[in-house]
Design an enzyme around this catalytic site. Sequence first.
Site, PDB file in Angstrom:
ATOM      1  N   HIS A  46      -8.482   4.287   5.582  1.00 38.63           N
ATOM      2  CA  HIS A  46      -7.863   5.289   4.711  1.00 38.63           C
ATOM      3  C   HIS A  46      -8.566   5.339   3.363  1.00 38.63           C
ATOM      4  O   HIS A  46      -8.639   4.336   2.652  1.00 38.63           O
ATOM      5  CB  HIS A  46      -6.382   4.952   4.503  1.00 38.63           C
ATOM      6  CG  HIS A  46      -5.577   6.098   3.965  1.00 38.63           C
ATOM      7  ND1 HIS A  46      -4.936   6.999   4.793  1.00 38.63           N
ATOM      8  CD2 HIS A  46      -5.314   6.485   2.701  1.00 38.63           C
ATOM      9  CE1 HIS A  46      -4.300   7.888   4.047  1.00 38.63           C
ATOM     10  NE2 HIS A  46      -4.525   7.610   2.770  1.00 38.63           N
ATOM     11  N   ASP A  48      -8.908   8.264  -0.044  1.00 31.23           N
ATOM     12  CA  ASP A  48      -8.419   9.538  -0.591  1.00 31.23           C
ATOM     13  C   ASP A  48      -9.433  10.222  -1.508  1.00 31.23           C
ATOM     14  O   ASP A  48      -9.045  10.963  -2.408  1.00 31.23           O
ATOM     15  CB  ASP A  48      -7.121   9.306  -1.361  1.00 31.23           C
ATOM     16  CG  ASP A  48      -5.919   9.197  -0.448  1.00 31.23           C
ATOM     17  OD1 ASP A  48      -5.624  10.165   0.259  1.00 31.23           O
ATOM     18  OD2 ASP A  48      -5.262   8.130  -0.438  1.00 31.23           O
ATOM     19  N   GLU A 152      -2.583  13.074   6.394  1.00 26.38           N
ATOM     20  CA  GLU A 152      -1.509  12.260   5.816  1.00 26.38           C
ATOM     21  C   GLU A 152      -0.298  13.112   5.480  1.00 26.38           C
ATOM     22  O   GLU A 152      -0.237  13.762   4.447  1.00 26.38           O
ATOM     23  CB  GLU A 152      -2.019  11.529   4.564  1.00 26.38           C
ATOM     24  CG  GLU A 152      -1.026  10.522   4.028  1.00 26.38           C
ATOM     25  CD  GLU A 152      -1.587   9.686   2.901  1.00 26.38           C
ATOM     26  OE1 GLU A 152      -1.065   8.577   2.690  1.00 26.38           O
ATOM     27  OE2 GLU A 152      -2.540  10.128   2.239  1.00 26.38           O
ATOM     28  N   HIS A 179       4.748  11.457   4.436  1.00 24.26           N
ATOM     29  CA  HIS A 179       4.251  10.817   3.215  1.00 24.26           C
ATOM     30  C   HIS A 179       5.475  10.220   2.522  1.00 24.26           C
ATOM     31  O   HIS A 179       6.263   9.521   3.192  1.00 24.26           O
ATOM     32  CB  HIS A 179       3.473  11.798   2.327  1.00 24.26           C
ATOM     33  CG  HIS A 179       2.715  11.118   1.233  1.00 24.26           C
ATOM     34  ND1 HIS A 179       3.002  11.294  -0.093  1.00 24.26           N
ATOM     35  CD2 HIS A 179       1.710  10.202   1.284  1.00 24.26           C
ATOM     36  CE1 HIS A 179       2.198  10.531  -0.818  1.00 24.26           C
ATOM     37  NE2 HIS A 179       1.402   9.860  -0.012  1.00 24.26           N
ATOM     38  N   HIS A 220       3.849   4.734   5.596  1.00 21.90           N
ATOM     39  CA  HIS A 220       4.747   5.651   4.873  1.00 21.90           C
ATOM     40  C   HIS A 220       6.073   5.924   5.586  1.00 21.90           C
ATOM     41  O   HIS A 220       6.977   6.469   4.962  1.00 21.90           O
ATOM     42  CB  HIS A 220       4.077   6.997   4.551  1.00 21.90           C
ATOM     43  CG  HIS A 220       3.145   6.952   3.397  1.00 21.90           C
ATOM     44  ND1 HIS A 220       3.569   6.862   2.080  1.00 21.90           N
ATOM     45  CD2 HIS A 220       1.787   6.965   3.350  1.00 21.90           C
ATOM     46  CE1 HIS A 220       2.514   6.831   1.282  1.00 21.90           C
ATOM     47  NE2 HIS A 220       1.423   6.881   2.011  1.00 21.90           N
ATOM     48  N   HIS A 241      -2.750   2.071   6.231  1.00 23.06           N
ATOM     49  CA  HIS A 241      -2.833   1.394   4.932  1.00 23.06           C
ATOM     50  C   HIS A 241      -1.468   0.803   4.576  1.00 23.06           C
ATOM     51  O   HIS A 241      -0.699   1.376   3.833  1.00 23.06           O
ATOM     52  CB  HIS A 241      -3.362   2.322   3.832  1.00 23.06           C
ATOM     53  CG  HIS A 241      -2.633   3.608   3.637  1.00 23.06           C
ATOM     54  ND1 HIS A 241      -2.370   4.492   4.656  1.00 23.06           N
ATOM     55  CD2 HIS A 241      -2.103   4.180   2.510  1.00 23.06           C
ATOM     56  CE1 HIS A 241      -1.723   5.541   4.179  1.00 23.06           C
ATOM     57  NE2 HIS A 241      -1.539   5.372   2.884  1.00 23.06           N
ATOM     58  N   ASP A 349      -7.251   2.471   0.961  1.00 16.00           N
ATOM     59  CA  ASP A 349      -6.539   3.492   0.179  1.00 16.00           C
ATOM     60  C   ASP A 349      -7.227   3.754  -1.147  1.00 16.00           C
ATOM     61  O   ASP A 349      -6.583   4.159  -2.121  1.00 16.00           O
ATOM     62  CB  ASP A 349      -5.074   3.092  -0.034  1.00 16.00           C
ATOM     63  CG  ASP A 349      -4.176   4.282  -0.383  1.00 16.00           C
ATOM     64  OD1 ASP A 349      -4.619   5.431  -0.190  1.00 16.00           O
ATOM     65  OD2 ASP A 349      -3.041   4.059  -0.850  1.00 16.00           O
TER      66      ASP A 349
END
Length: 419
Positions: A46, A48, A152, A179, A220, A241, A349
């Site tokens: 993961h 971003d 995500e 999420h 999440h 993650h 992450d």
Amino acid sequence: MKTGALLILSTALALLASPCGAQRMTPKVQARIDRILRKTPLIDGHNDLADAMRGFHGGRIETPAGTIHDRDPPLMTDVARLRAGRVGAQFWSVYIAGTLTGDEALRHTIEQIDMVKRIVAAHPRDLQFAATADDIVRIHRSGKVASLLGMEGGRQIGGSFAALRQFYSLGVRYMTLTHNQTTEWADSATDQPKHGGLSEFGEQVVREMNRLGMMVDLSHVSPDTMRDAIRVSRAPVIFSHSNAYALSPHARNVPEDVLRLVVANGGIVMATFYTSFVSPKALDWAREQVAEQARLKAVYPFSSEQAARALADWEQSHPRPHVSVAELTDHIEHIVQVAGHDHVGIGGDLDGIKYAVDGLDTPAGYPLIFAELIRRGWSDGDLAKLAGGNMLRVMRQTERVAASMRDVPPALDKLEPLE
């Protein structure tokens, strides 16, 4: 290699020789890590970067110097740091806020996919798209970083299985079911539950993902959603993650009973670097900071600047706890203790977090994890499983499940978004 890339690589190498890693990162240890990661790709679950570039840099892929680094505000990830960290494959997150619904959610997701594809296209000598486990192995052997998409937030499909299928066709190979917000069909770990886990439609989503060959990501989601998804899924699930709840009691981490369920399911928990997910002291500090921020907003309701200055003063007098690589590897070893060496991986992450474990605020630091585990006596075989062997196994099993469901008709139900 451009001057900027050389500077970043030099910085990364200096990090590996710094006091936080000097006792572990000897030339012999580095050579052993390199040997393992040449054979088995290091797969990070993961990252971003795309959202960070979209949110802070207007979606611009290149600076005037022709690179994706040297940004203000700075980014955690770029090609040179991926190379310095020996990353062999990266799942790039295509993220949207969980408050978006319907067509807006679909549009924002497509923009994120476009962002990742432009990043990969801008670096053809270093990055290449992958769709399967075999693709990852082939691309890694060619000397490039395999790039995959992870979506995500379940609201991104807009309650439409047709949208889910089209995202798969665009290259999405896992979807995080929620999420931070509970969706129309799945409860989030950080919101009020509405379904007691997965709704009936949510169970259909999991089955359709199995049919497509899209991995079910349970980072999440609430513990009840975790349990429901594992019960329903014919393929291994992933936590792209997340860490162990037993070591840091954050709602985003994985409870003990779920870790045991992952074993029977064949799934994987990918340890992550956000300090509150790693350290109880960092979690306590974060909660205190949030409480102080809320108090200051009430004290200064008409001056956000005064509130911000007061919060900065509070942070100076209440320094944020630092979290070590050893504390992160405690999570990795706890997951192994409960679930075994076959069910753990890494999902940093990066560029999606504000505070990272010391030394792991860029991909260049990833060898520090392996060095610490070598110090703890891990074998080459178990290090290879952590690096990417477990994820390759999960992907191949997911692909086999999809092949076995080839004759199952596609799901056609639709669900209207919540108002």
